[in-house]
Design an enzyme around this catalytic site. Structure first.
Site, short mmCIF file in Angstrom:
data_model
loop_
_atom_site.label_atom_id
_atom_site.label_comp_id
_atom_site.label_asym_id
_atom_site.label_seq_id
_atom_site.Cartn_x
_atom_site.Cartn_y
_atom_site.Cartn_z
N CYS A 67 -9.91 3.28 -26.62
CA CYS A 67 -10.26 4.47 -25.84
C CYS A 67 -10.68 5.60 -26.76
O CYS A 67 -10.06 5.82 -27.80
CB CYS A 67 -9.06 4.94 -25.03
N LYS A 78 1.01 -4.06 -19.53
CA LYS A 78 -0.03 -4.36 -20.52
C LYS A 78 0.44 -4.03 -21.93
O LYS A 78 0.31 -4.82 -22.85
CB LYS A 78 -1.30 -3.56 -20.19
N ASN A 79 1.01 -2.82 -22.09
CA ASN A 79 1.36 -2.37 -23.44
C ASN A 79 2.57 -3.11 -24.02
O ASN A 79 2.85 -2.97 -25.21
CB ASN A 79 1.63 -0.86 -23.45
N ASP A 133 0.22 8.70 -21.16
CA ASP A 133 -0.55 7.77 -20.33
C ASP A 133 -0.48 8.10 -18.84
O ASP A 133 -1.13 7.44 -18.03
CB ASP A 133 -0.09 6.33 -20.56
N VAL A 172 -5.10 4.70 -38.42
CA VAL A 172 -4.04 3.68 -38.56
C VAL A 172 -3.30 3.87 -39.88
O VAL A 172 -2.73 2.92 -40.43
CB VAL A 172 -4.61 2.24 -38.46
N ARG A 199 -9.42 -2.78 -17.81
CA ARG A 199 -8.65 -3.03 -19.03
C ARG A 199 -7.16 -2.91 -18.76
O ARG A 199 -6.36 -3.53 -19.46
CB ARG A 199 -9.03 -2.01 -20.13
N ARG A 215 -7.39 8.79 -33.70
CA ARG A 215 -6.48 7.65 -33.71
C ARG A 215 -6.55 6.80 -34.98
O ARG A 215 -6.93 5.62 -34.94
CB ARG A 215 -6.73 6.77 -32.49
#
Ligand code: UD1
Length: 428
Positions: A125, A22-23, A315, A132, A407, A130
């Site tokens: 999440c 996914k990432n 993760d 930017v 997800r 988090r």
């Protein structure tokens, strides 16, 4: 809202195919914005994060076609063709961006190609604040004017972006990706110092190189990109998901049994294999992937700290904690990447785990058995840790709010069920 019901206590055995990452797939899809020719991606996993991003890209004018659904084409996954022949809008709206932080990646390519973008500040999440800021500082260094207004970032570079030397104060996967994509079409040379070197960064770099980008230093902390006037289309296969790989590895370690993870590679989870071996789990690399087994002997507690790649990934921290909840002895698990990533702990406690948190370290004292309970998924990786706990627990566990799981983990109940787990999805 769907729930997942698991009756624990079954060993896992057989083969499971690991999906495309996914990432890696998310930034690769965004890279399609950099060219007016088609970008074709194979092994794209079937996940809601992927469809969300497809919706955002569609809104910007990217034509997207899809072959396969990841079922019959298990080996190749889904093939996505993304064609940004013309960018029709440079705005990524709040309603879509808030659901997934990775969608913020569109800002770099949009400013590089169209010289402007309006992108909502992201959500994703709830595992910390988090911000930017690193993404935005990097774009500013490349000549973009940035304004924050009503939850949106407005970025403009009327004369286009130029190369810059950007030294990140700490490693950020997303900021490295954003900058790599922006720099690929900027005028002049960009040097990224303290760049992330996660396998997904290298995968993006390889795809950009196929599209005509000039990139050096992949797999190192210094990446150099010489901007080109235009990029062209390419075909690329998404690399295997190292987080899904580590998750199945820990699930088997937790339940006991023997499973071969197909289509994945040991080098993607460098720090995980020695740690699992140290705990007493048998792991062998095969020509089809990775074989994990634990038969008879129990596993022991470990000490681990999450770090950027090649260190132990944040993760997989929640999954490791679920596993270590029933280890022989005590584990110390320290989280250094996100400040609020122990939300699975209260849920594991409800299942009988013995965990205390001391600042950024969880002290996990192994108990003999976990017990099934109704629990709630709080974020993507936390939710799968509850599945691992449930697979070993006595009795039935219901995991609520499984949209987090959808997800990031492709067909998890089907895959686990094929390995012998008693697991089902209850619609509702
Ligand atoms: C990516 C992964 C995510 C993983 C994380 C760390 C994707 C889609 N997601 O997320 O699964 O958990 O890497 O391996 O690939 N930070 C700032 N300012 C910034 C950017 C980041 O302070 O501008 C902080 C974050 O809050 C966090 C740390 O830096 O504490 C690392 O974040 P980052 O590596 O950027 O994570 P993501 O790219 O969001």
């Amino acid at each position: 809202m769907d729930r997942i019901q698991i009756r624990g206590g079954r060993r896992l055995s057989g083969d499971v195919r690991i999906s495309g990452a996914k990432n890696a797939a998310l930034p690769l899809m965004v890279a399609s914005l950099l060219t007016d020719e088609p970008l074709t991606l194979a092994a794209v996993p079937h996940l809601t994060d992927i469809s969300q991003l497809a919706e955002i890209l569609g809104g910007l004018g990217v034509g997207i076609t899809m072959n396969g659904n990841g079922h019959a084409e298990a080996e190749t996954g889904r093939v996505l063709k993304l064609h940004a022949k013309e960018i029709k809008s440079t705005e990524a709206p709040y309603d879509l961006v808030r659901k997934m932080r990775a969608s913020f990646l569109v800002i770099g390519p949009l400013v590089a190609r169209c010289h402007e973008a309006k992108v909502s500040l992201p959500g994703g999440c709830a595992i910390g604040t988090r911000p930017v800021d690193l993404h935005l500082k990097a774009l500013e260094a490349m000549g973009a004017e940035i304004e924050l207004k009503e939850g949106y970032v407005y970025a403009r570079a009327p004369k286009g972006l130029h190369g810059a030397r950007v030294a990140f104060p700490f490693v950020s996967v997303g900021a490295t990706e954003n900058l790599m994509m922006a720099a690929a079409l900027a005028k002049g040379t960009t040097v990224i110092e303290n760049a992330a070197m996660e396998p997904e960064i290298t995968d993006l770099g390889h795809c950009l190189q196929k599209m005509g980008a000039k990139i050096e230093g992949l797999d190192t902390r210094t990446i150099t990109i010489e901007g080109v006037d235009r990029l062209h289309g390419a075909n690329h296969t998404v690399l295997p998901d190292r987080i899904e790989t580590g998750t199945y590895l820990m699930a088997v370690a937790a339940t006991g049994g023997e499973v071969e993870l197909l289509g994945t590679r040991g080098d993607l989870i460098g720090a995980v294999i020695p740690l699992m071996r140290e705990a007493g789990v048998t792991i062998d690399e095969t020509n089809r992937g990775i074989k994990v087994s634990r038969n008879g002997a129990h596993f022991t507690g470990v000490e681990v700290t999450t770090e950027p790649y090649p260190g132990f990934p944040t993760d997989l921290q929640a999954q490791l904690m679920a596993l270590m909840s029933t280890a022989n002895g005590t584990s110390h698990i320290s989280e250094t990447i996100f400040e609020n990533r122990f939300m699975h702990v209260p849920e594991l406690l409800r299942m009988g785990a013995d965990i205390t948190i001391d600042h950024q370290t969880a002290v996990v004292r192994g108990v003999e058995k976990l017990r099934g309970a109704p629990v709630m998924a709080t974020d993507l990786r936390a939710s799968v840790s509850l599945i691992i706990a449930a697979l070993t627990a006595e009795g039935e566990t219901t995991v609520n709010r499984v949209y987090h799981l959808d997800r990031g983990f492709e067909r998890i109940e089907e895959k686990l069920s094929a390995l012998g787990a008693d697991i089902k999805r209850v619609k509702g």
